[in-house]
Write an enzyme that holds these catalytic residues in place. Structure first.
Site, PDB file in Angstrom:
ATOM      1  N   LYS A   1      31.817  70.633  93.954  1.00  0.00           N
ATOM      2  CA  LYS A   1      31.125  69.412  93.580  1.00  0.00           C
ATOM      3  C   LYS A   1      31.546  68.975  92.179  1.00  0.00           C
ATOM      4  O   LYS A   1      31.892  69.821  91.343  1.00  0.00           O
ATOM      5  CB  LYS A   1      29.604  69.644  93.564  1.00  0.00           C
ATOM      6  CG  LYS A   1      28.956  69.982  94.882  1.00  0.00           C
ATOM      7  CD  LYS A   1      27.477  70.245  94.662  1.00  0.00           C
ATOM      8  CE  LYS A   1      26.764  70.639  95.941  1.00  0.00           C
ATOM      9  NZ  LYS A   1      26.588  69.498  96.863  1.00  0.00           N
TER      10      LYS A   1
ATOM     11  N   ARG B   1      24.116  73.973 106.789  1.00  0.00           N
ATOM     12  CA  ARG B   1      23.997  73.967 108.248  1.00  0.00           C
ATOM     13  C   ARG B   1      24.598  75.222 108.866  1.00  0.00           C
ATOM     14  O   ARG B   1      24.205  75.627 109.966  1.00  0.00           O
ATOM     15  CB  ARG B   1      24.654  72.707 108.811  1.00  0.00           C
ATOM     16  CG  ARG B   1      26.158  72.604 108.603  1.00  0.00           C
ATOM     17  CD  ARG B   1      26.679  71.193 108.741  1.00  0.00           C
ATOM     18  NE  ARG B   1      26.254  70.361 107.625  1.00  0.00           N
ATOM     19  CZ  ARG B   1      26.508  69.065 107.530  1.00  0.00           C
ATOM     20  NH1 ARG B   1      27.208  68.448 108.472  1.00  0.00           N
ATOM     21  NH2 ARG B   1      26.096  68.381 106.492  1.00  0.00           N
TER      22      ARG B   1
END
Length: 465
Positions: free
Chosen positions: A238, A312
């Site tokens: 990020k 996820r």
């Protein structure tokens, strides 16, 4: 945490009025207080307050403005604003409060302060427990939310995977629940390859916490919470600005623990299970790479399209485990996608479920309790966006659109009974303070689900008897 006090008539009373009824209310006040309110320009505007002195100069009465009955939106937590407005002292609710229980809870939640690293600057005001309210329930909910907020607010240098695991184990021990932890390479031995792949690059190994409470013969409710203690993004790192709040990426685990605290504290008649895949998404020589393909507990192979879509993956193995015992209700919580925030903003968690009736029930409880959610669709045509070429599926779609929906569709592939499953894509943070919601960590959806699950447990028990 702040707690309610025993009722006493000596506490300073609080009257709630709205702008429409203020002229009538003003006529009923003692003339000196009415004159003081007029001189101060108080008119009952929602959110405005007035601390009126008595003859000795001490506080004699608090006036607080709330929305009129005709208002388009009435915030049940607006009375909580008083916790940040009033000076130290003891107060009691008197006239005009629609829901004393909600007002008292809002007051406690507004009084929250994160004090691990510095002391509170001033003593907060205290509130008497309303005579007609369930004091134990109010304090139970507030304590659970304080616990969850403290976890989310704690930075990753102190809330690493081991520390979050310990917090879960302490909660289980406090309620007499059973708990088991699978750590490191034992995850591979017990067939949790995706959890292991996400967390193996961190200094502390990944783990899965499994808590159970209540008799095995009771109806089953399972909570799954994403416990990413810090998310660097992995090799798809990020930018620095996007990492600033990544200590909150375990907000799903904190929400599951807060809800579990409420349910176990109330001795809700069910068999509760809490599954927390706990990892740090870090960068090292053995970090998972874009293009890697891993097996999953369910047997589906997953290609890594982006290492920053790690939540996820850990949820997938945990949901597959949860589905193996076919719970009556399976709920997962995750700070999963920025796409949900773009669509709905920070205050409104996205809800996904395969059952229309369950969605309506969740939304109704959310509206009633001021704990709102908004259902988004499990849009079938988008499922093909997750098809893999060399694997059964990829963890992200190739396009920039519908990111929250495709993440939910990914999770659904690992759930055996989507009609008994609900997924919440949370933000778990307040960028600015609101009544009942101080700036910083937030626990969303736990209150509505506590109410919903208690109602279901009561119905289940009634049918059994």
């Amino acid at each position: 945490m702040s707690r309610l006090q025993d009722w006493t008539d000596e506490a300073t009373p609080i009257d709630f009025i709205d702008k429409e009824s203020w002229p009538i209310h003003a006529e009923m006040l003692p003339p000196p207080i009415a004159a003081f309110a007029k001189a101060c320009g108080f008119d009952g505007k929602a959110g405005a307050h007035l601390l009126a002195p008595g003859p000795d100069g001490a506080p004699a009465l608090v006036l607080f403005g709330v929305e009129a009955p005709s208002a388009r939106h009435r915030d049940p937590f607006l009375p909580g604003k008083l916790a940040s407005l009033l000076p130290a002292g003891l107060y009691r609710l008197r006239d005009g409060v629609d829901d004393p229980q909600a007002a008292a809870l809002a007051f406690l939640l507004s009084a929250y302060s994160f004090t691990r690293y510095r002391e509170r600057k001033s003593e907060p005001p205290r509130l008497c427990a309303p005579k007609e309210a369930d004091r134990a329930r109010i304090e139970r909910i507030a304590a659970a939310i304080y616990l969850g907020r403290d976890l989310v607010n704690t930075p990753a240098n102190d809330l690493c995977p081991a520390a979050l695991t310990e917090a879960a184990l302490q909660l289980a021990a406090r309620h007499g629940a059973q708990a088991r932890v699978i750590v490191g390479d034992a995850l591979l031995a017990e067939n949790f390859p995706l959890i292991h792949a996400v967390g193996r690059a961190a200094a502390e190994p990944p783990r899965l916490v499994d808590i159970t409470f209540g008799p095995e013969t009771a109806r089953k409710v399972t909570l799954v919470g994403k416990g990413v203690c810090f998310d660097s993004g992995g090799l798809d790192i990020k930018p620095g600005s996007a990492m600033l709040l990544m200590k909150k990426d375990m907000g799903g685990a904190a929400t599951a623990l807060a809800l579990a605290d409420m349910l176990m504290g109330a001795r809700t008649p069910l068999r509760l299970r809490v599954l927390l895949p706990i990892v740090e998404n870090a960068i090292s020589a053995n970090a998972m790479r874009p293009g890697d393909i891993y097996p999953s507990r369910k047997g589906l192979s997953v290609e890594i399209g982006n290492t920053d879509a790690e939540g996820r993956l850990v949820l997938a193995d945990a949901l597959a485990l949860a589905s193996e015992e076919a719970p009556d209700l399976l709920i997962d919580f995750a700070t999963l996608t920025g796409a949900a925030r773009v669509a709905l903003g920070p205050d409104l968690p996205a809800l996904y479920t395969g059952d229309d009736a369950l969605a309506q029930e969740i939304e109704a409880h959310g509206r009633k309790l001021g704990d709102p959610v908004w259902r988004l669709p499990l849009w079938e045509p988008y499922e093909s966006l997750l098809d893999g070429k060399a694997s059964d599926l990829v963890n992200v779609s190739s396009g920039p659109h519908a990111g929250s929906i495709t993440a939910a569709l990914f999770l659904r592939r690992f759930v055996a009974a989507p009609e008994r499953w609900a997924h919440f894509d949370l933000f778990a943070w307040n960028a600015s303070a609101k009544p009942g919601r101080p700036e910083g960590a937030e626990i969303q959806t736990a209150r509505l689900l506590f109410d919903l699950i208690e109602e279901r447990a009561a119905r289940w028990s009634a049918k059994k008897n």
